[in-house]
Design an enzyme around this catalytic site. Structure first.
Site, PDB file in Angstrom:
ATOM      1  N   ASP A 183       3.353   9.106 -11.067  1.00  0.00           N
ATOM      2  CA  ASP A 183       2.279   8.292 -10.503  1.00  0.00           C
ATOM      3  C   ASP A 183       0.931   9.007 -10.553  1.00  0.00           C
ATOM      4  OD1 ASP A 183       3.997   6.209  -9.955  1.00  0.00           O
ATOM      5  OD2 ASP A 183       4.411   6.858  -7.921  1.00  0.00           O
ATOM      6  N   ASN A 222      -5.855   3.907  -4.948  1.00  0.00           N
ATOM      7  CA  ASN A 222      -4.924   3.848  -3.819  1.00  0.00           C
ATOM      8  C   ASN A 222      -5.640   3.677  -2.487  1.00  0.00           C
ATOM      9  OD1 ASN A 222      -2.513   3.967  -5.179  1.00  0.00           O
ATOM     10  ND2 ASN A 222      -2.133   6.125  -4.762  1.00  0.00           N
ATOM     11  N   THR A 260       1.741   1.576  -0.375  1.00  0.00           N
ATOM     12  CA  THR A 260       3.036   2.257  -0.307  1.00  0.00           C
ATOM     13  C   THR A 260       2.898   3.758  -0.492  1.00  0.00           C
ATOM     14  OG1 THR A 260       3.351   1.820  -2.669  1.00  0.00           O
ATOM     15  CG2 THR A 260       4.342   0.265  -1.122  1.00  0.00           C
ATOM     16  N   ASN A 286      -0.808   5.525   2.985  1.00  0.00           N
ATOM     17  CA  ASN A 286      -0.833   4.514   4.045  1.00  0.00           C
ATOM     18  C   ASN A 286       0.555   4.299   4.657  1.00  0.00           C
ATOM     19  OD1 ASN A 286      -2.023   1.959   5.391  1.00  0.00           O
ATOM     20  ND2 ASN A 286      -0.342   1.130   4.164  1.00  0.00           N
ATOM     21  N   LEU A 287       1.566   4.195   3.821  1.00  0.00           N
ATOM     22  CA  LEU A 287       2.932   3.986   4.322  1.00  0.00           C
ATOM     23  C   LEU A 287       3.433   5.220   5.075  1.00  0.00           C
ATOM     24  CD1 LEU A 287       5.484   2.270   4.513  1.00  0.00           C
ATOM     25  CD2 LEU A 287       6.156   3.149   2.269  1.00  0.00           C
TER      26      LEU A 287
END
Length: 256
Positions: free
Chosen positions: A45, A115, A156, A159-160
């Protein structure tokens, strides 16, 4: 997908990713990213975010294959049938956040984030922040380690981890999530329209220094930031059927 579609391959700096790049380039041919119709990103990622930043504003579709670890944004790696997979791929269009950060020297730094944008304390003392939405103060004082403003694509990620909500990719929303809030103790964040402008002012900045980050770009000792989604910039991700970002985000919500 037609044989004359030009492909570019980019890879992270791991032996596995570089070996994949060489094998695919030999098999399918390659051009530079500037001349490609589709860019194939090989890594995790982190590489996908780097590639999206590098191609921001160009409108080139990007198809990732996982040669990293988590690979939430990536497709499964296979050498066979790449052009057929590209022809069948589903398109997801995402937009970045734009951060305008002001520091104690009077400078303003503008960065984009795919993001999230987050503020975080830079000392042993908790940060004190004031949050405004579209020019109206909504929280006079938040005492915390920091706060995150996240896109659906980034919901995800950090933040998650901070117990923020997972957002469907096509939801016209931003998530505002506190990091280790102390006061108000029960505040768990907010969901805002993705046209909202979020302004976060740093209170007692000299005593309680705060930094700001837009994805991987960091600004030290900020006095405040303004964050909003930049709808003028489209970024196109390609995913195999059944493995789109929408599908992955749904799976995350049900604990997969």
């Amino acid at each position: 997908m037609s044989e004359d579609i030009a492909l570019a391959f980019v890879a992270s700096q791991t032996p596995e990713a570089e070996a994949a790049r060489l094998a695919l380039a030999k098999r399918y041919g390659e051009v530079s990213p500037d001349h490609a119709d589709v860019i194939v990103a090989l890594g995790g990622d982190g590489l996908m975010l780097q590639t999206l930043h590098a191609q921001m504003g160009r409108g080139k579709p990007i198809y990732g294959m996982n040669r990293g670890s988590v690979g939430f944004l990536m497709n499964e790696y296979r050498e066979d049938d790449l052009r057929e997979r590209l022809a069948a791929a589903q398109r997801s269009v995402i937009h970045p956040l734009q951060m305008k950060a002001s520091d104690e020297k009077g400078r303003q730094t503008i960065r984009r984030a795919i993001n999230d944008v987050h503020l975080f304390r830079r000392s042993y003392q908790a940060a004190k922040l004031r949050i405004s939405v579209d020019g109206k103060v909504r929280m006079e004082e938040l005492i915390c380690d920091g706060v995150i403003v996240s896109t659906p694509a980034g919901s995800t990620a950090y933040n998650l981890s901070a117990n923020g909500p997972i957002l469907p990719l096509n939801a016209p929303l931003l998530a505002v999530t506190p990091i280790s809030p102390f006061r108000p103790r029960r505040w768990r964040g907010a969901l805002l329209p993705d046209r909202a402008r979020v302004t976060i002012a740093v209170l007692e900045a000299a005593k309680r220094p705060v930094g700001a980050v837009a994805d991987h770009a960091e600004v030290d000792e900020v006095l405040g930031v303004e964050v909003g989604m930049d709808h003028s910039v489209d970024m196109i991700l390609l995913h195999d059927p059944g493995h789109s970002l929408d599908e992955r985000i749904l799976n995350e919500q049900f604990g997969w």
